[in-house]
Design an enzyme around this catalytic site. Structure first.
Site, PDB file in Angstrom:
ATOM      1  N   GLY A 120       1.293  -4.760   1.730  1.00 10.25           N
ATOM      2  CA  GLY A 120       1.269  -3.998   0.491  1.00 10.25           C
ATOM      3  C   GLY A 120       2.612  -4.059  -0.205  1.00 10.25           C
ATOM      4  O   GLY A 120       3.020  -3.126  -0.906  1.00 10.25           O
ATOM      5  N   ALA A 121       3.303  -5.168  -0.018  1.00  6.94           N
ATOM      6  CA  ALA A 121       4.685  -5.295  -0.491  1.00  6.94           C
ATOM      7  C   ALA A 121       4.809  -5.279  -2.001  1.00  6.94           C
ATOM      8  O   ALA A 121       5.898  -5.010  -2.533  1.00  6.94           O
ATOM      9  CB  ALA A 121       5.308  -6.573   0.067  1.00  6.94           C
ATOM     10  N   GLY A 137       3.127  -3.245  -3.976  1.00  2.60           N
ATOM     11  CA  GLY A 137       2.857  -1.902  -4.476  1.00  2.60           C
ATOM     12  C   GLY A 137       4.130  -1.103  -4.675  1.00  2.60           C
ATOM     13  O   GLY A 137       5.233  -1.548  -4.352  1.00  2.60           O
ATOM     14  N   PRO A 166       1.486  11.334   7.316  1.00  6.97           N
ATOM     15  CA  PRO A 166       1.012  11.841   6.028  1.00  6.97           C
ATOM     16  C   PRO A 166       2.104  11.829   4.963  1.00  6.97           C
ATOM     17  O   PRO A 166       1.824  11.715   3.774  1.00  6.97           O
ATOM     18  CB  PRO A 166       0.580  13.272   6.355  1.00  6.97           C
ATOM     19  CG  PRO A 166       0.333  13.289   7.824  1.00  6.97           C
ATOM     20  CD  PRO A 166       1.328  12.316   8.390  1.00  6.97           C
ATOM     21  N   ASN A 167       3.366  11.950   5.405  1.00  9.97           N
ATOM     22  CA  ASN A 167       4.480  11.971   4.469  1.00  9.97           C
ATOM     23  C   ASN A 167       5.748  11.553   5.207  1.00  9.97           C
ATOM     24  O   ASN A 167       5.958  11.960   6.361  1.00  9.97           O
ATOM     25  CB  ASN A 167       4.656  13.369   3.873  1.00  9.97           C
ATOM     26  CG  ASN A 167       5.451  13.355   2.581  1.00  9.97           C
ATOM     27  OD1 ASN A 167       6.538  12.805   2.505  1.00  9.97           O
ATOM     28  ND2 ASN A 167       4.903  13.978   1.543  1.00  9.97           N
ATOM     29  N   HIS A 215       0.885  15.605  -7.760  1.00  9.10           N
ATOM     30  CA  HIS A 215       1.264  14.202  -7.714  1.00  9.10           C
ATOM     31  C   HIS A 215       1.054  13.534  -9.063  1.00  9.10           C
ATOM     32  O   HIS A 215       0.404  14.082  -9.954  1.00  9.10           O
ATOM     33  CB  HIS A 215       0.443  13.459  -6.660  1.00  9.10           C
ATOM     34  CG  HIS A 215       0.893  13.710  -5.252  1.00  9.10           C
ATOM     35  ND1 HIS A 215       0.505  14.824  -4.533  1.00  9.10           N
ATOM     36  CD2 HIS A 215       1.697  13.000  -4.422  1.00  9.10           C
ATOM     37  CE1 HIS A 215       1.045  14.784  -3.331  1.00  9.10           C
ATOM     38  NE2 HIS A 215       1.775  13.683  -3.239  1.00  9.10           N
ATOM     39  N   LYS A 266      -2.170   8.382  -8.113  1.00 12.72           N
ATOM     40  CA  LYS A 266      -2.508   8.587  -6.698  1.00 12.72           C
ATOM     41  C   LYS A 266      -4.028   8.565  -6.551  1.00 12.72           C
ATOM     42  O   LYS A 266      -4.744   9.233  -7.289  1.00 12.72           O
ATOM     43  CB  LYS A 266      -1.936   9.905  -6.191  1.00 12.72           C
ATOM     44  CG  LYS A 266      -2.134  10.131  -4.697  1.00 12.72           C
ATOM     45  CD  LYS A 266      -1.363  11.347  -4.218  1.00 12.72           C
ATOM     46  CE  LYS A 266      -1.599  11.617  -2.739  1.00 12.72           C
ATOM     47  NZ  LYS A 266      -1.215  10.459  -1.894  1.00 12.72           N
ATOM     48  N   GLY A 319      -2.838  13.445   1.785  1.00 15.77           N
ATOM     49  CA  GLY A 319      -2.803  13.519   3.245  1.00 15.77           C
ATOM     50  C   GLY A 319      -1.827  14.566   3.736  1.00 15.77           C
ATOM     51  O   GLY A 319      -2.068  15.226   4.758  1.00 15.77           O
TER      52      GLY A 319
END
Length: 250
Positions: free
Chosen positions: A8-9, A11, A106-107, A135, A139, A145
């Site tokens: 996912g580079a 993104g 989740p974070n 957010h 998102k 999450g």
């Protein structure tokens, strides 16, 4: 040097991870791929840890594929279900290497992890608690999450304290009360100009406690990502680990 592949580079988060890796002196970028199309190049021969930031619809397949290739993972994609986590555990039991690791957070923001920890501590002492997460509108999952994880932690704390249902006189269907997760109402805001924010409100008769974490830029997540990569690369946490709090002295 820890060899790190980023899935996912291209993104928003993946780009930040690639930049953060370039600024370290103990890690090197082995591969940067955009989604599942590039997974065939990632193996345990060229990668020590793969960092996965994609979308909920792709993340589970990505993780299962890389576990099957003997690669350890740090996963930042949110939207995980209990069923998905169970599939990861089963895959790790059949993994080609002993003591393989998958870490899911989740974070990654230290502020958010601490807010979650403080909220769980405080929840035992308050009759009411609600979670508001805010957010940017791009998102894809709601609630976040992080908010789900926070609500579940509050729910566990309330059960330990023997607390019953929260007082709420609302009658009839009321979507505006938010999604109920483990007995906790969770509200999701999507607004242009925001990045990632969470507020936990706890109340007793005559008093209120607010716990809030704000991440204004994606750079706030990078120390947590790098901590997770180093910890997983050390081999100290085989199997599935969920939550950055597991790597902090809390």
């Amino acid at each position: 040097m820890i060899r790190v592949a980023v899935v996912g580079a291209a993104g928003r988060m993946g780009t930040s991870v690639v930049q953060a890796l370039e600024e370290t002196d103990d890690m090197t970028l082995s591969l940067a791929v955009d989604g599942r199309d590039g997974l065939e190049g990632i193996t345990s021969d060229n990668t020590d840890v793969a960092v996965e930031f994609t979308v909920p619809q792709a993340s589970l397949d990505n993780v299962l594929t890389l576990v099957g290739r003997g690669v350890d993972l740090v996963v930042g994609t949110t939207g995980w279900t209990d069923e998905g986590l169970d599939q990861v555990r089963q895959a790790l039991e059949q993994a080609p290497r002993e003591h393989q690791s998958v870490f899911i957070a989740p974070n990654f923001a230290i502020s958010a992890v601490l807010a979650d920890h403080f909220a769980a501590k405080a929840a035992e002492y308050f009759t009411s608690a609600e979670v508001i997460e805010l957010h940017h509108p791009d998102k894809v999952d709601a609630p976040s999450g992080t908010a789900i994880h926070t609500a579940q932690a509050i729910g566990r704390a309330r059960r330990r304290a023997g607390l019953g249902p929260m007082p709420d006189g609302t009658q009839g269907a009321a979507d505006s009360r938010g999604q109920v997760i483990d007995g906790v109402h969770v509200h999701a805001v999507r607004l242009q100009g925001l990045n990632a924010h969470e507020e936990v409100l706890l109340g007793n008769s005559g008093e209120q406690l607010s716990i809030r974490a704000d991440s204004f830029d994606r750079s706030s997540f990078m120390p947590g990502v790098l901590l997770a990569v180093r910890t997983i690369a050390s081999g100290s946490h085989p199997g599935l680990t969920v939550g950055l709090d597991r790597f902090l002295d809390l």
